[in-house]
Design an enzyme around this catalytic site. Structure first.
Site, PDB file in Angstrom:
ATOM      1  N   TYR A  80       0.835  -1.209   0.000  1.00 24.57           N
ATOM      2  CA  TYR A  80       0.000   0.000   0.000  1.00 24.57           C
ATOM      3  C   TYR A  80       0.863   1.248   0.000  1.00 24.57           C
ATOM      4  CZ  TYR A  80      -5.032  -0.396   0.113  1.00 24.57           C
ATOM      5  OH  TYR A  80      -6.331  -0.524  -0.258  1.00 24.57           O
ATOM      6  N   GLU A  82      -0.549   4.876  -0.418  1.00 26.78           N
ATOM      7  CA  GLU A  82      -1.350   6.100  -0.632  1.00 26.78           C
ATOM      8  C   GLU A  82      -0.470   7.334  -0.468  1.00 26.78           C
ATOM      9  OE1 GLU A  82      -5.024   6.112   1.561  1.00 26.78           O
ATOM     10  OE2 GLU A  82      -5.686   4.288   0.558  1.00 26.78           O
ATOM     11  N   ASP A 226      -7.421  13.291 -25.106  1.00 27.03           N
ATOM     12  CA  ASP A 226      -7.444  11.871 -24.720  1.00 27.03           C
ATOM     13  C   ASP A 226      -6.680  11.110 -25.792  1.00 27.03           C
ATOM     14  OD1 ASP A 226      -8.046   9.203 -24.316  1.00 27.03           O
ATOM     15  OD2 ASP A 226     -10.096   9.598 -23.639  1.00 27.03           O
ATOM     16  N   THR A 252      -4.561   5.776 -21.580  1.00 31.09           N
ATOM     17  CA  THR A 252      -4.335   4.458 -21.003  1.00 31.09           C
ATOM     18  C   THR A 252      -2.890   4.098 -21.324  1.00 31.09           C
ATOM     19  OG1 THR A 252      -5.214   3.512 -23.040  1.00 31.09           O
ATOM     20  CG2 THR A 252      -6.690   3.550 -21.137  1.00 31.09           C
ATOM     21  N   LYS A 255      -2.491   0.268 -24.661  1.00 34.31           N
ATOM     22  CA  LYS A 255      -2.893   0.133 -26.072  1.00 34.31           C
ATOM     23  C   LYS A 255      -1.630   0.231 -26.937  1.00 34.31           C
ATOM     24  CE  LYS A 255      -7.661   1.649 -25.338  1.00 34.31           C
ATOM     25  NZ  LYS A 255      -7.897   2.491 -24.143  1.00 34.31           N
ATOM     26  N   ARG A 261      -2.063  -2.683 -18.039  1.00 34.68           N
ATOM     27  CA  ARG A 261      -3.362  -1.994 -18.025  1.00 34.68           C
ATOM     28  C   ARG A 261      -3.318  -0.909 -16.958  1.00 34.68           C
ATOM     29  NH1 ARG A 261      -6.836  -4.930 -21.280  1.00 34.68           N
ATOM     30  NH2 ARG A 261      -8.340  -3.280 -21.010  1.00 34.68           N
TER      31      ARG A 261
END
Ligand code: DSN
Length: 443
Positions: A80, A82, A226, A252, A255, A261
């Protein structure tokens, strides 16, 4: 084999074998995934085999390298973190901090951006974070109409972006299949949106980011670019970059960029704080560190000379595929392509997209059915087929293979119910894929 049996066995054999022999024995043992969950293990093996033996023409898919896959499947998934590097809410960040900093520095270097946030879980959360950084519910946003190739998150009514904001859209021309910047300007000046989106998800032509930037300036909007589909092309110099023109650039990472991902946001220094606060704590919790590491690897790959060659070959392949499809009488939205993506309008072939997509899949060619601009059919049973060349280019295929693929597509379109033909083509496709093994999946 369970852990106790494994320990017993190693205790028995350890005194008797040297380490090289032990390595061979352990290598022959089932992997822990196989041992723990043979069902999932089998399904992953089957999916891997499917990817290795079919032609993957879905334009948003690719093959990540073995190095990217290794980072994705690493112990970083256990941590973790954060916060941002140097400012975390959990201890034990001495390695994670270095990984995130590397990913950020590489993103900035690859795209020439002043700031990068590498924590978005994917493209839609990246776009949502961009809204959160600058908009309030009820603000007006403007993007490309979904059937014209826009994305759900650019204000489409079923998405949170269409429910929380007042959305207006521009369309591609009915005849041209292209965005008309005069129409964009006219709509933007009339509507005065807070945000103007450039880019989309089924856009076969070059996006004129400089033209969009001028319009955004004229109408007082923020320009969000985008580049989810084209970020690999931008990184490799095969598509103009919006960095320095748009206020915010989202993408993203899986691609054309060929990473894990995930998502990423780039912006000028002026907007850095707003973006970072929107991603965390505004929208997300802990970053997916295994994804961040894999992204850093992918960005390292994108810095190599070979990636430029790859990006340009994607475009050359798409153009070769489009040319051959046109020769076979397929109608292409906008008449062709400038990038990695081709949108076929099947109306003249008398075949709905879904029917052809299913027939092609049985012939080993994986595509996705898609709406075409002004489509009279429903999105789940549309008139079009969307294809692209990122994955086959990663396999090393070039123009001659694109001609072959277009020829197979034509044969299937001519005989969508001929199972024998589909089986024969599927065999030829398997042979082709063997000749062009895919990184990360081909044995
Ligand atoms: N689903 C992605 C694509 O295939 O283009 C966009 O979200």
């Amino acid at each position: 084999m369970c852990w106790d049996e494994y320990r017993w066995l190693t205790n028995q054999i350890l005194p008797w074998v040297d380490s090289a022999a032990l390595f061979v024995i352990l290598g022959a043992m089932p992997s822990s995934l196989e041992a723990t969950d043979p069902t999932i293990s089998r399904l992953i093996a089957q999916e891997t085999e499917r990817q290795a033996s079919k032609l993957r023409l879905i334009p948003s898919e690719n093959f990540a390298s073995s190095a990217v896959l290794a980072a994705t499947g690493s112990a970083l998934t256990n941590k973790y973190s954060e916060g941002y590097y140097g400012r975390r809410y959990y201890e034990g960040q001495e390695f994670i901090d270095q990984i995130e900093e590397l990913a950020i520095e590489r993103a900035k270097a690859v795209f020439g951006s002043a700031h990068a946030n590498v924590q978005p879980y994917s493209g839609s959360p990246a776009n949502l974070a961009a809204y959160l950084a600058f908009c309030k519910p009820g603000d007006k946003v403007m993007g490309l109409h979904l059937p014209s190739g826009g994305h759900l998150t650019h204000g489409w009514k079923v998405s949170i972006s269409g429910k929380f904001f007042e959305a207006v859209h521009y369309k591609v021309g009915k005849e041209s299949g292209r965005v008309d910047l005069d129409e964009v300007r006219e709509t933007a000046l009339r509507e005065r949106p807070k945000v103007l989106w450039a880019g989309g998800t089924a856009v076969p032509r070059t996006v004129d980011f400089a033209g969009f930037a001028e319009i955004a300036k004229e109408c007082g909007a923020l320009l969000f670019a985008d580049i989810a589909h084209i970020s690999g092309l931008v990184a490799g110099g095969a598509h103009p970059s919006p960095v320095g023109l748009a206020d915010v650039v989202t993408t993203t990472t899986h691609k054309t960029l060929r990473g894990p991902r995930g998502g990423m946001i780039m912006a000028s220094e002026e907007h850095a704080k707003a973006i970072d606060r929107a991603v965390f704590p505004g929208l997300q919790g802990g970053p997916h560190n295994h994804t961040t590491a894999a992204l850093a690897v992918a960005l390292h790959e994108a810095q190599q000379e070979s990636f430029k060659t790859y990006a340009h070959q994607i475009v050359r392949n798409a153009k070769a595929l489009a040319t051959r499809l046109l020769e076979h009488g397929f109608e292409l939205v906008s008449g062709g392509t400038d990038n990695h993506l081709i949108l076929i309008d099947l109306t003249n072939k008398g075949l709905p997209g879904k029917v052809l997509a299913k027939a092609l899949d049985s012939a080993g060619i994986v595509t996705n059915y898609n709406s075409v601009p002004y489509d009279p059919r429903k999105p789940f049973d549309p008139s079009g087929l969307r294809i692209g060349t990122p994955a086959v280019t990663t396999q090393g295929m070039c123009e001659p293979e694109m001609v072959k693929i277009a020829d197979w597509m034509q044969q299937v379109a001519d005989a969508p119910s001929d199972d024998g033909l589909h089986e024969r083509i599927a065999g030829d496709v398997r042979d082709l894929c063997k000749a062009f093994p895919a990184p990360g999946v081909s044995g």
